[in-house]
Design an enzyme around this catalytic site. Structure first.
Site, PDB file in Angstrom:
ATOM      1  N   GLU B  60       6.141   2.813  22.235  1.00  0.00           N
ATOM      2  CA  GLU B  60       7.428   3.339  21.744  1.00  0.00           C
ATOM      3  C   GLU B  60       7.456   4.860  21.713  1.00  0.00           C
ATOM      4  OE1 GLU B  60       5.889   0.774  20.285  1.00  0.00           O
ATOM      5  OE2 GLU B  60       7.338  -0.873  20.378  1.00  0.00           O
ATOM      6  N   HIS B 129       9.344  -6.887   9.442  1.00  0.00           N
ATOM      7  CA  HIS B 129      10.413  -7.089  10.424  1.00  0.00           C
ATOM      8  C   HIS B 129      11.800  -7.197   9.780  1.00  0.00           C
ATOM      9  CE1 HIS B 129       6.998  -8.056  12.988  1.00  0.00           C
ATOM     10  NE2 HIS B 129       7.787  -8.013  14.032  1.00  0.00           N
TER      11      HIS B 129
END
Lengths: 343, 326
Positions: B60, B129
């Site tokens: 990322e 998450h």
């Protein structure tokens, strides 16, 4: 950290001995640049101690041959990003000393309008796209510029400068992997000056041959004598050729040394190295090496070298005078350049 | 008008903008051959090829920074993060590079890029998450933060974001991708920085965004059954925030509830309350109340998770409190 010159790809070895083949005019120009980078930083240190430059200020003294040799191999439309130790890179790229010194002073005429300072020199007209202040942060940026060059189908090359300590950060590895995977026209200049701030490379890095890391990504790499403009330029020309004609990346480990502290708040040799060590490295000073070559070739003598240095000293004093006289940015500048339109 | 899902509305926006401007490319994990982890990029590889729809390694920080560098020299990257939870790995490049480039270069170098992906919790995905990060990015000058709640806004705002000359943090609702709604046909954009009154009312204003918009509309239905008329203001853009629309509504209703999925401490709602009390204090008939996610990491257990979330009942209760009915 000046040392061996070696090249290797998938186990093969190729000597990369410097083969000086340069005109007198080129050599005089490079010696002029080496002096400019050295004297400019000395003047910056003086201005810092007078309180005219604030914040962090990281000098390039000792590493000049890297900046000069790399820039000598590039075209005007190639892209360059660096770390916060980038004054010398900007000078070698041709950014005027006046606008760099004015930026260090935080003045309106600085190359970043006084908003960037020592760590954020920008000159978009010369594709000098920043000093960047977070270790390793500029490596993905340079990779993106290489991606853009390939995307547009130009033969531009993107060069990312960073120190050896950045080779331990994730962005270095993520960038090299993508550049090799996608065959991007990128050159990575790892300036190994032996110390990440005060941490010697051997105390931070398991493998001392940092250029070997490129082999994990099936990328070409060389270790280069970073004190010698010719060695730097030679290796750089091979890397640039590879990027421009084959769109393939290269990692060049420039073995160099900084004589001064990490920043102005760090004494010259600090607590982490000896004075003797610094003096030992001064024997391979990039200015001395170039001067010796020119004299040996009969291109100049001591008087000729001194004349170049004197010329540079005048130029650097002029930069300081210019910065002294440049105004602060107006207060309204505080709220401009945050977004493209309006505040 | 077409009826599209939120997912397909985003897909249309990407497709149309990539057709319109060949500087636009999409890059991220699983965006190409897999057709997108949430299928937002379905069919784009086939139409635009691997040069413009690029699968990345799981890196990322690297590919977000690559996007910033590409934007600095003239491309218009759309960087997909599989979820905003994973963008924490990239936050250095978003905050230190993308947001600050224009300023620290004295206006010489801009970063026209979009970083997009799903934000907020889904169902039983537990602590790592299930997070809403809009307050983090909205804190940063130099970034714009856009959060559509409907398919029409998703399409129109993504088109505007891609055309914007500054870095846009574009946060999609993980639970909104299947939401259906009417979307105007053709090249219709929705401006960044404009809130939208999703339902008019006169007794209380509910300020909300993203997932809480549908919850606020349900709450308004229930309040209507008790003859309470609620106005629902969808912020749509968190930064820059459309305070005019908030002030107009609250000046009319004199009461306000702010609902958001994120945590209460230094949340988006805190900023809304600050704007209201500083600018239209005299219009208020009651203190503003915030409805937020519980101030805990999200638990896995279904019952605990439900307790932690914002829901229409909590918004109804808050509305009654500002009306002094409870």
């Amino acid at each position: 950290m000046s040392g061996s010159t070696a090249s290797k790809k998938k186990g093969s070895k190729r000597p990369a001995k410097a083969t000086p083949a340069a005109t007198e005019e080129q050599c005089r120009n490079w010696y002029h640049q080496l002096c400019l980078l050295r004297r400019f930083e000395e003047k910056a240190a003086e201005a810092y101690s007078l309180g005219k430059i604030g914040g962090f200020c990281h000098l390039y003294i000792g590493q000049e041959a890297v900046g000069v040799g790399v820039m000598a191999s590039l075209r005007e439309d190639d892209y360059i990003v660096g770390s916060y130790r980038e004054h010398g890179l900007a000078l070698a790229r041709g950014v005027p000393p006046r606008s760099i010194m004015a930026e260090l002073y935080g003045k309106a005429d600085g190359c970043s309008g006084g908003k960037g300072g020592s760590m954020h020199l920008f000159d978009a007209d010369r594709n000098f796209l920043g000093g960047h202040g977070i270790v390793g942060g500029q490596i993905p940026l340079g990779t993106g510029m290489a991606f853009a060059a390939k995307y547009h189908g130009t033969d531009q090359v993107s060069v990312s400068f960073f120190g050896e300590a950045a080779a331990n950060i994730g962005s270095f590895h993520e960038s090299l992997n993508m550049a090799a995977l996608w065959k991007l026209p990128a050159v990575y200049i790892l300036e190994n000056n032996g110390y990440g701030m005060g941490t010697a490379i051997a105390r931070a890095t398991a493998s001392m041959d940092l250029f070997h890391r490129a082999y994990s990504y099936d990328m070409e790499a060389e270790a280069v004598d970073g004190q010698d403009v010719f060695a730097v330029k030679d290796a750089m020309e091979r890397a640039v050729e590879r990027a421009r004609t084959k769109s393939e990346p290269t990692l060049l480990e420039m073995r160099t040394y900084r004589y001064v502290g990490h920043s102005m708040s760090d004494a010259a040799h600090g607590t982490y190295r000896t004075k003797d060590e610094v003096e030992e490295y001064r024997k391979r000073d990039p200015l001395v090496i170039m001067a010796a070559f020119m004299k040996k070739q009969g291109m100049t003598d001591d008087d000729g070298l001194k004349a170049i240095d004197d010329e540079v000293k005048t130029e650097v004093q002029d930069a300081m005078d210019y910065a002294d006289q440049s105004p602060d940015p107006p207060l309204e500048a505080l709220y401009t350049d945050v977004y493209a339109e309006g505040g | 008008m077409l009826t599209l899902t939120y997912r397909d509305a985003l897909n249309e926006a990407l497709r149309e903008e990539m057709q319109r401007d060949d500087r636009v490319f999409l890059m991220g994990e699983e965006v190409a051959e897999y057709d997108g982890a949430y299928k937002v990029s379905r069919g784009l590889l086939k139409e635009f090829g691997p040069k413009r729809v690029v699968d990345t390694p799981i890196a990322e920080l690297g590919f977000t920074g690559l996007g910033v560098g590409a934007a600095m020299v003239g491309l218009r990257p759309v960087i997909e993060v599989m979820t905003w939870n994973f963008a924490l790995l990239a936050i250095d490049q978003i905050v230190n590079s993308a947001a600050k480039m224009r300023y620290m270069s004295g206006g010489q170098v801009g970063v026209p890029m979009v970083i997009r992906g799903p934000n907020g919790s889904a169902l039983q995905l537990a602590a790592q998450h299930s997070q809403a990060f809009e307050a983090w990015y909205a804190h940063i000058p130099g970034l714009k933060v856009v959060m559509p709640a409907t398919p029409a806004d998703a399409k129109g705002l993504l088109k505007s974001a891609i055309r914007d000359d500054d870095p846009v943090v574009f946060m999609e609702g993980e639970m909104l991708y299947n939401l259906k709604g009417e979307v105007p046909e053709g090249d219709i954009t929705v401006p960044i920085g404009a809130a939208d009154v999703k339902r008019t009312g006169s007794d209380v204003t509910i300020v909300c965004h993203s997932k809480t918009v549908a919850q606020a509309l349900k709450a308004a239905d229930r309040l209507a059954e008790e003859n309470i008329s609620a106005e629902v203001v969808d912020l749509r853009t968190i930064r820059p925030m459309d305070t005019d629309t908030i002030f107009t509504s609250v000046s009319k209703t004199n009461r306000c509830v702010v609902a958001e999925e994120g945590w209460p401490f230094a949340g988006v709602g805190a900023q809304v309350v600050d704007y209201i009390q500083r600018n239209i204090f005299d219009e208020l008939d009651a203190p503003v109340i915030r409805v937020t996610g519980a101030d805990v990491p999200m638990p896995y257990n279904k019952r605990l998770e439900k307790e932690a979330r914002v829901d229409p009942a909590k918004i109804v209760a808050a509305a009654k409190r500002v009306l002094y009915l409870e």
